[in-house]
Write an enzyme that holds these catalytic residues in place. Structure first.
Site, PDB file in Angstrom:
ATOM      1  N   HIS A 176       0.841  -1.202   0.000  1.00 30.45           N
ATOM      2  CA  HIS A 176       0.000   0.000   0.000  1.00 30.45           C
ATOM      3  C   HIS A 176       0.883   1.261   0.000  1.00 30.45           C
ATOM      4  O   HIS A 176       0.644   2.197  -0.782  1.00 30.45           O
ATOM      5  CB  HIS A 176      -0.915  -0.031   1.237  1.00 30.45           C
ATOM      6  CG  HIS A 176      -1.770   1.183   1.407  1.00 30.45           C
ATOM      7  ND1 HIS A 176      -3.093   1.224   1.047  1.00 30.45           N
ATOM      8  CD2 HIS A 176      -1.477   2.407   1.906  1.00 30.45           C
ATOM      9  CE1 HIS A 176      -3.575   2.427   1.307  1.00 30.45           C
ATOM     10  NE2 HIS A 176      -2.627   3.164   1.839  1.00 30.45           N
ATOM     11  N   GLU A 177       1.888   1.266   0.854  1.00 29.98           N
ATOM     12  CA  GLU A 177       2.770   2.439   0.942  1.00 29.98           C
ATOM     13  C   GLU A 177       3.552   2.654  -0.350  1.00 29.98           C
ATOM     14  O   GLU A 177       3.688   3.779  -0.836  1.00 29.98           O
ATOM     15  CB  GLU A 177       3.730   2.284   2.133  1.00 29.98           C
ATOM     16  CG  GLU A 177       3.055   2.393   3.493  1.00 29.98           C
ATOM     17  CD  GLU A 177       2.284   3.697   3.640  1.00 29.98           C
ATOM     18  OE1 GLU A 177       2.796   4.747   3.203  1.00 29.98           O
ATOM     19  OE2 GLU A 177       1.179   3.680   4.171  1.00 29.98           O
ATOM     20  N   HIS A 233       1.507   4.326  -2.996  1.00 29.26           N
ATOM     21  CA  HIS A 233       1.426   5.790  -2.872  1.00 29.26           C
ATOM     22  C   HIS A 233       2.611   6.445  -3.588  1.00 29.26           C
ATOM     23  O   HIS A 233       2.457   7.474  -4.250  1.00 29.26           O
ATOM     24  CB  HIS A 233       1.458   6.218  -1.398  1.00 29.26           C
ATOM     25  CG  HIS A 233       0.130   6.127  -0.705  1.00 29.26           C
ATOM     26  ND1 HIS A 233      -1.021   6.700  -1.200  1.00 29.26           N
ATOM     27  CD2 HIS A 233      -0.225   5.556   0.485  1.00 29.26           C
ATOM     28  CE1 HIS A 233      -2.025   6.475  -0.356  1.00 29.26           C
ATOM     29  NE2 HIS A 233      -1.569   5.775   0.670  1.00 29.26           N
ATOM     30  N   GLU A 291      -6.238   6.830  -1.452  1.00 32.94           N
ATOM     31  CA  GLU A 291      -6.285   5.631  -0.614  1.00 32.94           C
ATOM     32  C   GLU A 291      -6.785   4.417  -1.391  1.00 32.94           C
ATOM     33  O   GLU A 291      -6.231   3.320  -1.288  1.00 32.94           O
ATOM     34  CB  GLU A 291      -7.191   5.880   0.604  1.00 32.94           C
ATOM     35  CG  GLU A 291      -6.518   6.692   1.680  1.00 32.94           C
ATOM     36  CD  GLU A 291      -5.195   6.083   2.098  1.00 32.94           C
ATOM     37  OE1 GLU A 291      -5.207   4.989   2.671  1.00 32.94           O
ATOM     38  OE2 GLU A 291      -4.154   6.676   1.816  1.00 32.94           O
TER      39      GLU A 291
END
Ligand SMILES: [Zn+2]
Length: 277
Positions: A143-144, A147, A201
């Site tokens: 997820h990070e 980004h 997100e």
């Protein structure tokens, strides 16, 4: 006098606005993330700011004696991250050449982050308080990393520049030399303090499960991760991660749907690994 000032301001605004560009930072992958992004600052500036801020923060962590203290956890987090990174090229080929870095910070806080161009940190509090499995750590890191691939920090800084055009102009006019430091501070601020948008997100969730699946981590762990996060959120010390990654109602159902969509990638990765043994 006032008229001259107005004309100067308009001319300067035109320069700034012409610097605005629309880009799509990544290829869609199996999860199909595809959205135009408006940028008012270059990748080069943001990446330089990220490198500077990260180096400063890690030096500070070293000074405080909290950098990579737990050798076993450092190895675990680095091994997981190392498996994820090669799959970033599914979304953008230049990521293979990024100066990727991950460190474990001994702080009793549920948090993890990735600054532009893959400058990452995992806090011991996230692994310990959630009793996170390898698949769940991969979900966080995936997820990070997503980004960073989508350049969400650059987009967020651009949005702020758009809202504070006057302030930005003064900065640009009076101190070009200050800009590097200013951008480094902004990168750190959007990473550590500011909530990301709902669309950012959702994109990070979807790309994150695909990265995990391709690397042979069970993508469904993103769902259990968020369930655990929700349980800790009810306690006395809510996860810091939630302040920068605001949960929304349909996140879990979206993660369920998208982790199912990438299950064939996970099976293929597992099959490949088994065949290789
Ligand atoms: Zn996020």
């Amino acid at each position: 006098m006032a008229r001259t000032l107005l004309i100067t301001t308009l001319a300067a605004s035109a320069v700034v606005l012409s610097a605005c560009q629309t880009v799509d930072t990544t290829k869609p992958g199996v999860v199909g993330v595809d959205r135009d992004q408006r940028m008012m600052v270059s990748s080069e500036e943001v990446n330089a700011g990220s490198a500077k801020a990260y180096a400063q923060m890690m030096a500070e962590a070293q000074k405080k004696g909290v950098l990579d203290k737990d050798a076993a956890m450092v190895k675990r987090v680095q091994d997981i991250t190392r498996r994820l990174i090669p799959h970033t090229t599914t979304f953008r080929e230049d990521a293979a050449k990024w100066p990727w870095e991950v460190h474990v910070i001994s702080i009793d806080e549920v948090n993890a982050w990735c600054m532009p161009q893959g400058k990452m940190a995992m806090y011991t509090g996230l692994v310990q308080k959630l009793n996170a499995t390898d698949d769940e750590i991969a979900a966080v890191m995936g997820h990070e990393i997503a980004h960073a691939l989508r350049e969400h920090s650059r987009e967020q800084i651009s949005r702020q520049m758009g809202m504070q055009l006057g302030i930005g102009l003064v900065g640009a006019l009076f101190g070009v030399g200050e800009l590097g430091q200013g951008i480094a501070g902004q990168v750190a601020n959007v990473t550590l303090n500011l909530p990301k948008s709902r669309e950012a997100e959702t994109e990070a969730d979807r790309i994150g499960v695909e990265l995990a699946a391709r690397a042979g981590f069970d993508p469904r762990a993103a769902v259990t991760l968020w369930e655990k996060m929700g349980k800790v959120a009810g306690g006395s010390q809510p996860p810091k991660w939630l302040s920068t990654h605001p949960p929304h109602g349909d996140r879990i159902s979206d993660l369920r749907a998208y982790s199912e969509r990438v299950m064939p990638l996970y099976s293929a990765a597992k099959g490949g690994a088994a065949a290789g043994k």
